[in-house]
Design an enzyme around this catalytic site. Structure first.
Site, PDB file in Angstrom:
ATOM      1  N   GLY A 141       0.912  -1.150   0.012  1.00 33.88           N
ATOM      2  CA  GLY A 141      -0.070  -0.170   0.020  1.00 33.88           C
ATOM      3  C   GLY A 141       0.954   1.240  -0.031  1.00 33.88           C
ATOM      4  O   GLY A 141       0.408   2.251  -0.461  1.00 33.88           O
ATOM      5  N   ASP A 158      -6.748   0.545   7.015  1.00 27.28           N
ATOM      6  CA  ASP A 158      -7.265  -0.770   7.880  1.00 27.28           C
ATOM      7  C   ASP A 158      -5.988  -1.710   8.105  1.00 27.28           C
ATOM      8  O   ASP A 158      -6.123  -2.857   7.424  1.00 27.28           O
ATOM      9  CB  ASP A 158      -8.264  -1.185   7.220  1.00 27.28           C
ATOM     10  N   SER A 159      -5.115  -1.371   8.776  1.00 28.64           N
ATOM     11  CA  SER A 159      -3.977  -1.884   8.805  1.00 28.64           C
ATOM     12  C   SER A 159      -3.595  -2.436  10.403  1.00 28.64           C
ATOM     13  O   SER A 159      -4.255  -2.092  11.133  1.00 28.64           O
ATOM     14  CB  SER A 159      -2.638  -0.997   8.636  1.00 28.64           C
ATOM     15  N   THR A 160      -2.607  -3.153  10.611  1.00 32.43           N
ATOM     16  CA  THR A 160      -2.477  -3.672  11.883  1.00 32.43           C
ATOM     17  C   THR A 160      -1.456  -2.461  12.452  1.00 32.43           C
ATOM     18  O   THR A 160      -1.184  -1.394  11.983  1.00 32.43           O
ATOM     19  CB  THR A 160      -1.209  -4.808  11.902  1.00 32.43           C
TER      20      THR A 160
END
Length: 244
Positions: A141, A158-160
């Site tokens: 991304g 919307d990631s860790t």
């Protein structure tokens, strides 16, 4: 008979959250991360990445509904970029917005999508007409948004947490790329950790950098998320405002 549990220990709080499980459904190592899926009675199927809870069938709505609520009042959202989100829970939630023309979903790990299709199929029950609006790219991304020439009304990361492959998604350069990719008055949303345990470690540095990049109306929006450390999490929201 001894009960089997799966736990995530948080070194900051020195506490663990555990779920009693029936069986392990998936234990795979992708190119990027360890992926585990478990079956439980109380929480349904449970997804972990690199040993950290992502969501369960019972509590996922806390995360996805809060993110949706942050943009539900914004009118005329047409073009959306999601970085991460390979479980499709957020896409499913967004599919009720009629004004959307396109969603570019950039997920680095194709294995996450494949496994979620199998073990969380409810997220992929989307009308065919809306599915035609979605373009999935299995890419990094950071690199994708750096090189894109497209403009988006809404960008969601919307990631860790900012460790490992996700660390660069919390940097000044990345936020500059996001700013450039947003349309005038576009909205940016990113998960920003726990207000209880990550205020100084994650939230304050994020806000400081976003201000330097000249984002406006920066807010931290907490919500309950039972399977996350402390049980309280947050989304950061800000905008690229037109200069007067």
């Amino acid at each position: 008979m001894k009960k089997r549990i799966v736990s995530e220990y948080n070194k900051d709080t020195k506490k663990a959250f555990s779920i009693t499980i029936n069986k392990k459904l998936v234990n795979k190592q992708s190119k990027y991360q360890k992926i585990e899926i478990y079956e439980s009675n109380k929480f349904g199927n449970v997804l972990l990445l690199d040993g950290c809870f992502m969501f369960t069938e019972k509590d996922h709505y806390c995360y996805h509904n809060k993110c949706f609520d942050l943009i539900s009042q914004k009118k005329n959202i047409k073009n959306i970029l999601i970085i991460g989100g390979g479980d499709f829970g957020l896409v499913k939630k967004l599919s009720i917005i009629d004004s959307i023309k396109s969603i570019n979903l950039i997920e680095i790990d194709e294995m996450v999508v494949d496994l979620c299709k199998k073990y969380f199929p409810q997220f992929f029950k989307i009308k065919k007409e809306f599915m035609k609006k979605i373009k999935i790219s299995f890419k990094d991304g950071y690199i994708w948004v750096k090189n894109t020439n497209k403009k988006f009304d809404l960008i969601i990361v919307d990631s860790t947490d900012p460790v490992g492959i996700a660390k660069k998604l919390f940097t000044k350069n990345f936020y500059r790329y996001i700013y450039t990719a947003l349309s005038i008055n576009g909205v940016y949303i990113q998960q920003s950790g726990s207000p209880i345990i990550h205020e100084k470690k994650i939230i304050q540095p994020m806000v400081k950098i976003l201000n330097k990049v000249k984002f406006k109306n920066i807010t931290i929006n907490p919500f309950v998320m039972p399977c996350y450390p402390s049980g309280l999490w947050s989304f950061m929201k800000c905008e690229r405002k037109r200069c007067r």
